[in-house]
Design an enzyme around this catalytic site. Structure first.
Site, PDB file in Angstrom:
ATOM      1  N   SER A  48       4.198 -16.273   0.218  1.00 43.32           N
ATOM      2  CA  SER A  48       5.240 -16.160   1.243  1.00 43.32           C
ATOM      3  C   SER A  48       6.571 -15.634   0.725  1.00 43.32           C
ATOM      4  O   SER A  48       7.610 -15.868   1.328  1.00 43.32           O
ATOM      5  CB  SER A  48       5.441 -17.511   1.931  1.00 43.32           C
ATOM      6  OG  SER A  48       5.574 -18.560   1.000  1.00 43.32           O
ATOM      7  N   TYR A  77     -11.998  -5.441   0.604  1.00 41.54           N
ATOM      8  CA  TYR A  77     -10.982  -6.181   1.355  1.00 41.54           C
ATOM      9  C   TYR A  77     -11.560  -6.651   2.690  1.00 41.54           C
ATOM     10  O   TYR A  77     -11.410  -7.818   3.069  1.00 41.54           O
ATOM     11  CB  TYR A  77      -9.769  -5.289   1.591  1.00 41.54           C
ATOM     12  CG  TYR A  77      -8.734  -5.868   2.521  1.00 41.54           C
ATOM     13  CD1 TYR A  77      -7.878  -6.872   2.098  1.00 41.54           C
ATOM     14  CD2 TYR A  77      -8.600  -5.398   3.835  1.00 41.54           C
ATOM     15  CE1 TYR A  77      -6.920  -7.406   2.948  1.00 41.54           C
ATOM     16  CE2 TYR A  77      -7.651  -5.921   4.686  1.00 41.54           C
ATOM     17  CZ  TYR A  77      -6.807  -6.920   4.241  1.00 41.54           C
ATOM     18  OH  TYR A  77      -5.866  -7.441   5.094  1.00 41.54           O
ATOM     19  N   THR A 116       1.113 -19.790   1.764  1.00 40.12           N
ATOM     20  CA  THR A 116       0.827 -19.146   0.483  1.00 40.12           C
ATOM     21  C   THR A 116       1.218 -17.672   0.540  1.00 40.12           C
ATOM     22  O   THR A 116       1.195 -17.044   1.588  1.00 40.12           O
ATOM     23  CB  THR A 116      -0.659 -19.272   0.115  1.00 40.12           C
ATOM     24  OG1 THR A 116      -1.469 -18.585   1.086  1.00 40.12           O
ATOM     25  CG2 THR A 116      -1.088 -20.731   0.054  1.00 40.12           C
TER      26      THR A 116
END
Length: 285
Positions: A15, A175, A13
Site C-alpha cells: 500500500s 499474471y 498489503t
C-alpha cells in the site's frame, strides 16, 4: 452514503503506492486505523507522509468550498496510519507484519506484481515468483487473520483481482493465472468463514492508471508518445473492449473496497465484484 469504520483496524498489503495507497487512504478517510505495508521501512514512512500531506491539501480545499456553502465530507482531521513494513511474499515478512499488527478487522490483499513476457519465455522461476507474491502471500495472511475475525464474529477479507483473471492477456499469462487463482481462493475462504459474520470477496479491477501501469503501457506502445496519446493507443490496441475507454483511477477501485469493508456490505460474501469499466464482456463475473 456515509461509511464509518471508526474503531476498525485494517491492513492493506502493498500500500505504499498505486491502488494500495488509494485503498489505505480511503479506509483512513472512513475512520479506520490502517496498516500501511511495503517491503522497506523507508518506503512505508514516505508513503504515510505523502498520504497525510494529501489529506491536509484535501482538507484545505474542502474548507474553502465549505466557506462557499459546500458540505464537508466528514473525514477525520488526521489519519490513523500505522507503519507495517515487511515482505509478505515471504514467511519471515509475514511474521514481521503479524508482530506489528496482530489483529485486524479488515484485510485487503492488494500486493501484486505484473509485467509483459512472451508466453514461451516465462521461466519456471518466474511462474513460481508470480504465484508466491500474488497468491501465496494472500493465503498466508488470510490463514493468520481469519481465525481471530471468526472468534470476534466480524471481519472483512478482500483480494484485489483483475480483469486478467477472466480475460487472460496473451502478453502476461503468468499474471492472469495468479489473478484467476485469487478468485478461487476468495470463494473457498468465503465458505470457510460461512455463518461467522466474516465476509470474503474479491474485487476485479480493470485497467488502472498507476505509475507501474504507465511503464507497462510504454512497453507496448511507442515511448515517444505523450502520456494521454499513449494511453488512448494502449486502450485502442490492447484493451478495445473497455466500455469506459480510459484507464480507471485508483480511487475508483478504492471506493468499492471501502464499501465492502463496511457494515453496509454485510450480505455480500463469496463474490467477485467488478470495477473494470465494463472491460469483461459478461453479465456475470
Amino acid at each position: 452514503m456515509r461509511i464509518d469504520l471508526s474503531g476498525k483496524t485494517a491492513l492493506v498489503t502493498g500500500s505504499t503506492q498505486g491502488i494500495g495507497a488509494a485503498i489505505a487512504t480511503g479506509l483512513a478517510r472512513a475512520g479506520a486505523r490502517v496498516g500501511v505495508n511495503g517491503r522497506k521501512e523507508g518506503s512505508v514512512t514516505t508513503a504515510i507522509e505523502r498520504m497525510e500531506a494529501e489529506r491536509a491539501e484535501r482538507d484545505e480545499r474542502a474548507a474553502a468550498e465549505q466557506a462557499d456553502g459546500a458540505r464537508a465530507d466528514g473525514a477525520p482531521s488526521r489519519f490513523d496510519l500505522v507503519a507495517v513494513p515487511g515482505d509478505v511474499s515471504t514467511e519471515e515478512g509475514c511474521e514481521q507484519v503479524l508482530r506489528a499488527l496482530p489483529h485486524v478487522d479488515v484485510l485487503v490483499n492488494n500486493l501484486g506484481i505484473f509485467g509483459a513476457t512472451p508466453a514461451l519465455d516465462i521461466t519456471d522461476d518466474e511462474w513460481r515468483r508470480y504465484f508466491e507474491v500474488n497468491v501465496l502471500a494472500a493465503v498466508r495472511l488470510t490463514r493468520a487473520y481469519l481465525p481471530g475475525m471468526r472468534e470476534r464474529g466480524w471481519g472483512r477479507i478482500q483480494y484485489i483481482a483483475s480483469d486478467s483473471a477472466i480475460v487472460v492477456p496473451a502478453e502476461m499469462i503468468h499474471y492472469g493465472m495468479t489473478k484467476t487463482a485469487l478468485l478461487a481462493v476468495s470463494r473457498g475462504f468465503a465458505k470457510e468463514a460461512a455463518g461467522s459474520g466474516v465476509t470474503v470477496n474479491s474485487v476485479i479491477a480493470g485497467p488502472t492508471h498507476t505509475g507501474g501501469v504507465e511503464e507497462f503501457v510504454y512497453q507496448l506502445v511507442d515511448r515517444e508518445l505523450p502520456w494521454e496519446e499513449a494511453q488512448r493507443e494502449f486502450m485502442r490496441r490492447h484493451r478495445p473492449q473497455s466500455l469506459l475507454q480510459r484507464l480507471i483511477e485508483p480511487e475508483e477501485i478504492a471506493n468499492m473496497v471501502v464499501y465492502l469493508s463496511s457494515p453496509l456490505a454485510s450480505a455480500t460474501t463469496g463474490g467477485a465484484l467488478r470495477v473494470d469499466g465494463g472491460y469483461v464482456d459478461s453479465i456475470l463475473p
